[in-house]
Design an enzyme around this catalytic site. Sequence first.
Site, PDB file in Angstrom:
ATOM      1  N   GLU A 171       6.480  -7.855   2.099  1.00  0.00           N
ATOM      2  CA  GLU A 171       5.121  -7.580   1.638  1.00  0.00           C
ATOM      3  C   GLU A 171       4.695  -6.190   2.100  1.00  0.00           C
ATOM      4  O   GLU A 171       4.893  -5.845   3.276  1.00  0.00           O
ATOM      5  CB  GLU A 171       4.187  -8.664   2.200  1.00  0.00           C
ATOM      6  CG  GLU A 171       4.479 -10.022   1.549  1.00  0.00           C
ATOM      7  CD  GLU A 171       4.099 -11.228   2.407  1.00  0.00           C
ATOM      8  OE1 GLU A 171       3.679 -11.035   3.566  1.00  0.00           O
ATOM      9  OE2 GLU A 171       4.235 -12.351   1.913  1.00  0.00           O
TER      10      GLU A 171
ATOM     11  N   LEU B  60       2.816 -12.549  -2.263  1.00  0.00           N
ATOM     12  CA  LEU B  60       2.676 -13.312  -1.014  1.00  0.00           C
ATOM     13  C   LEU B  60       3.253 -14.718  -1.209  1.00  0.00           C
ATOM     14  O   LEU B  60       2.529 -15.701  -1.251  1.00  0.00           O
ATOM     15  CB  LEU B  60       1.202 -13.373  -0.604  1.00  0.00           C
ATOM     16  CG  LEU B  60       0.458 -12.027  -0.578  1.00  0.00           C
ATOM     17  CD1 LEU B  60      -0.908 -12.188   0.075  1.00  0.00           C
ATOM     18  CD2 LEU B  60       1.251 -10.952   0.147  1.00  0.00           C
ATOM     19  N   SER B  61       4.545 -14.769  -1.352  1.00  0.00           N
ATOM     20  CA  SER B  61       5.262 -16.031  -1.583  1.00  0.00           C
ATOM     21  C   SER B  61       6.443 -16.070  -0.633  1.00  0.00           C
ATOM     22  O   SER B  61       7.600 -15.975  -1.059  1.00  0.00           O
ATOM     23  CB  SER B  61       5.760 -16.100  -3.034  1.00  0.00           C
ATOM     24  OG  SER B  61       4.701 -15.961  -3.940  1.00  0.00           O
ATOM     25  N   GLU B  62       6.153 -16.216   0.648  1.00  0.00           N
ATOM     26  CA  GLU B  62       7.213 -16.065   1.648  1.00  0.00           C
ATOM     27  C   GLU B  62       8.366 -17.035   1.432  1.00  0.00           C
ATOM     28  O   GLU B  62       9.534 -16.674   1.579  1.00  0.00           O
ATOM     29  CB  GLU B  62       6.650 -16.251   3.067  1.00  0.00           C
ATOM     30  CG  GLU B  62       5.724 -15.133   3.522  1.00  0.00           C
ATOM     31  CD  GLU B  62       4.294 -15.309   3.036  1.00  0.00           C
ATOM     32  OE1 GLU B  62       3.972 -16.398   2.492  1.00  0.00           O
ATOM     33  OE2 GLU B  62       3.484 -14.371   3.183  1.00  0.00           O
TER      34      GLU B  62
ATOM     35  N   GLN C 166       5.709  -9.169   8.211  1.00  0.00           N
ATOM     36  CA  GLN C 166       4.709  -8.399   8.965  1.00  0.00           C
ATOM     37  C   GLN C 166       4.120  -9.152  10.146  1.00  0.00           C
ATOM     38  O   GLN C 166       3.596  -8.550  11.063  1.00  0.00           O
ATOM     39  CB  GLN C 166       3.548  -8.028   8.045  1.00  0.00           C
ATOM     40  CG  GLN C 166       3.828  -6.895   7.107  1.00  0.00           C
ATOM     41  CD  GLN C 166       2.633  -6.643   6.202  1.00  0.00           C
ATOM     42  OE1 GLN C 166       1.486  -6.835   6.592  1.00  0.00           O
ATOM     43  NE2 GLN C 166       2.901  -6.221   4.993  1.00  0.00           N
TER      44      GLN C 166
ATOM     45  N   PHE D   8       7.246 -19.371  10.784  1.00  0.00           N
ATOM     46  CA  PHE D   8       7.049 -20.827  10.730  1.00  0.00           C
ATOM     47  C   PHE D   8       7.060 -21.299   9.278  1.00  0.00           C
ATOM     48  O   PHE D   8       7.528 -22.379   8.969  1.00  0.00           O
ATOM     49  CB  PHE D   8       5.722 -21.226  11.387  1.00  0.00           C
ATOM     50  CG  PHE D   8       5.620 -20.855  12.838  1.00  0.00           C
ATOM     51  CD1 PHE D   8       6.727 -20.918  13.674  1.00  0.00           C
ATOM     52  CD2 PHE D   8       4.417 -20.439  13.387  1.00  0.00           C
ATOM     53  CE1 PHE D   8       6.631 -20.585  15.016  1.00  0.00           C
ATOM     54  CE2 PHE D   8       4.317 -20.103  14.731  1.00  0.00           C
ATOM     55  CZ  PHE D   8       5.429 -20.170  15.543  1.00  0.00           C
TER      56      PHE D   8
ATOM     57  N   HIS E 248      -1.453 -14.761  14.755  1.00  0.00           N
ATOM     58  CA  HIS E 248      -0.680 -13.528  14.555  1.00  0.00           C
ATOM     59  C   HIS E 248       0.033 -13.079  15.822  1.00  0.00           C
ATOM     60  O   HIS E 248       0.456 -11.933  15.924  1.00  0.00           O
ATOM     61  CB  HIS E 248      -1.600 -12.386  14.092  1.00  0.00           C
ATOM     62  CG  HIS E 248      -1.978 -12.444  12.638  1.00  0.00           C
ATOM     63  ND1 HIS E 248      -2.486 -13.564  12.055  1.00  0.00           N
ATOM     64  CD2 HIS E 248      -1.916 -11.513  11.648  1.00  0.00           C
ATOM     65  CE1 HIS E 248      -2.745 -13.318  10.766  1.00  0.00           C
ATOM     66  NE2 HIS E 248      -2.395 -12.078  10.500  1.00  0.00           N
TER      67      HIS E 248
END
Lengths: 358, 319
Positions: free
Chosen positions: B28, B55-57, B79, B85, B127
Amino acid sequence: MTGLPDLGTPAGRYRMLRLIRGFEELALGLVRSGAITGGIHPYIGQEAVAVGVCSALRPQDRITSTHRGHGHVLAKGAAPDRLLAELLGRTGGLNRGRGGSMHAADFSLGILGANGMVGAGGAIAVGAAWSARQAGEDRVAVAFFGDGALNQGVLLESLNLAAMWRLPVLFVCENNGYATTLPAATAVAGSATGRAAAFGIPAAEVDGMDTEAVRAATAEAVARAAAGEGPGFLECRTYRFEGHHTMERLMKLRYRTPEEITDWRGHDPLPRAAALLPPGLAAQLDASVTEQLAAAREFALASEHPSPEGALDHLYADGLRPRAGAAGTAGAAGVSAAAGAAGPVGVTESAAGTGARA
Amino acid sequence: MRLSYTKALNRALADALAEDPAVCVFGEDIGAGLAGPTLNLLDRFGPGRIVDTPLSEQAFTSMAIGAALTGRRPVIEFQIPSLLFLVFEQLVNQAHKFSLMTGGQAAVPLTCLVPGSGSRDGWAGQHSDHPYSLFAHAGVKTVVPATPTDAYGLLRSAIADPDPVVVFAPAAALPVRETVTWELAPIPLGTARIHRAGADVTVVAVGHLVHEALAVAEELAPEISVEVLDPRTLHPFDWPALAASLERTGRLVVVDDSNRSCGIAAEILATAAEEMRLLAPPRRVTRPDGTVLPFALPLDRALQPGRHQLRDAVRAVMK
């Protein structure tokens, strides 16, 4: 019996339907007798989807499969004797007995593996399609998945990526009406094709009990994908005649009525495909399948059980040997991992699945 | 040459991309180079190989696995450490298992790079994780470089490796700069580095904590001779290097930015206790069990291993 089955002819397609059916019946017997441990997810009833789709693929095309994957793997050309040996956990198996029914793969044929996680193959196929395009290769990737996977976020994400990047991938939803025991009607809002259409992917609903219809729809989608026109989506309406998995047989579940099963058996893809053949040919092909499966059975049962010392073989592609499960019992193995030395394995093969320490 | 940690990662990616056309990068905001390591790569290598993802990990991680299974050598930049997870299924249950499950037919040469792992001073609960122990436990090759040259060398080796590798670049190590007078080169995975030789206590320090350990070693030098060992790779761990160090010192402290229970420090202590020479009970300095880092900076700091605790632990094993 070597080489790819010739799925280009109705006779070849009928023979493959019969081979898958016969293979599953043979495997069911071996599960019942205890020769195959764990269980399998029989494909019986859904054969037209695997055969119809794979008959429209080229040898260079790739597939990802599901927990109910024997049909896909066979139709894409895997040797039945080696698939059966895999189900039996033998060294002669496709995966040397390391994968079993739910992970059967033959990378030499573009079979990137059955997969135990529902929907997981979708984005893997998208990656294979992207990879082929990067390499300048004319290959289409096909992801098989069930109606249960329609509710996996990763599958919906992968539809978006495939559409955004116009990748040569075909999504094949085998809607057999049930995610294990949960009816699709109570689980899927909207429709499968509607979901694909929302991403701008051409989607068609196909009679998944009709090999020729599945083949025609696939051929169209593959041609589009190979021409750079992006992904396609097929919803194949089908039905499994057996339970979700082999344990279900013992459980006498009532989520499907006997009438429903009988009704769907009336749509069995095999007689339908046989009707397209000249008189007598189907019986002849049946006999050759019987013979082939007898040889497969013999091969598979004669194949060796893997030796427990090799239980961690192939864990890493670079041959790294991890430490044994019990310190001190493996001599220097505990401190030699970084050196890549092969130490004895700390678990016995039968205990390995439970993580038990030796 | 003055080399920053982030620049070292950037150089490693650029050199790997230049050397091998199979290498590509997914992630990303990598086109813009928001996190640093991918800066200018899009201009140089083009959108075919530097792939800015939605944003589709889960999907793009699976996709990278599919690409890795079919001849590509993808790197994914995450990032935020906690995104790991989200893709634990993809990395542990898919990428890591393919080689064994296929009986060696398949390899997944996939590298995951996490620039800015651990606390970044004020980014709060979701984060600030440092989940390297989870990957080491699962058997995924796991690398935590402490210095710019190690970051370069280990990232190069990770990309060249035939198996999945997760590379954690600790946020607290990113400001580290190094004067480099030698040619940057790959560093083999699974090899530890002795940053400072010592005779009394071995301090095993992970990632950015190497620098804290070196500061404490310097401070304690008049009273205690501390050896600072940086494992660099947590799986496979360089056990022979640890055994050799403990042959010299016989005393062990591990400083590790993991939660205490089942963190890598626990494994290091257990292995040392089972198999190596110890003259005194070993100690570890870690985050507390089950830590969630609170936002307020004094609270964030209070839960991470620090010099003060390390000093106490070193003195304790000398008693």
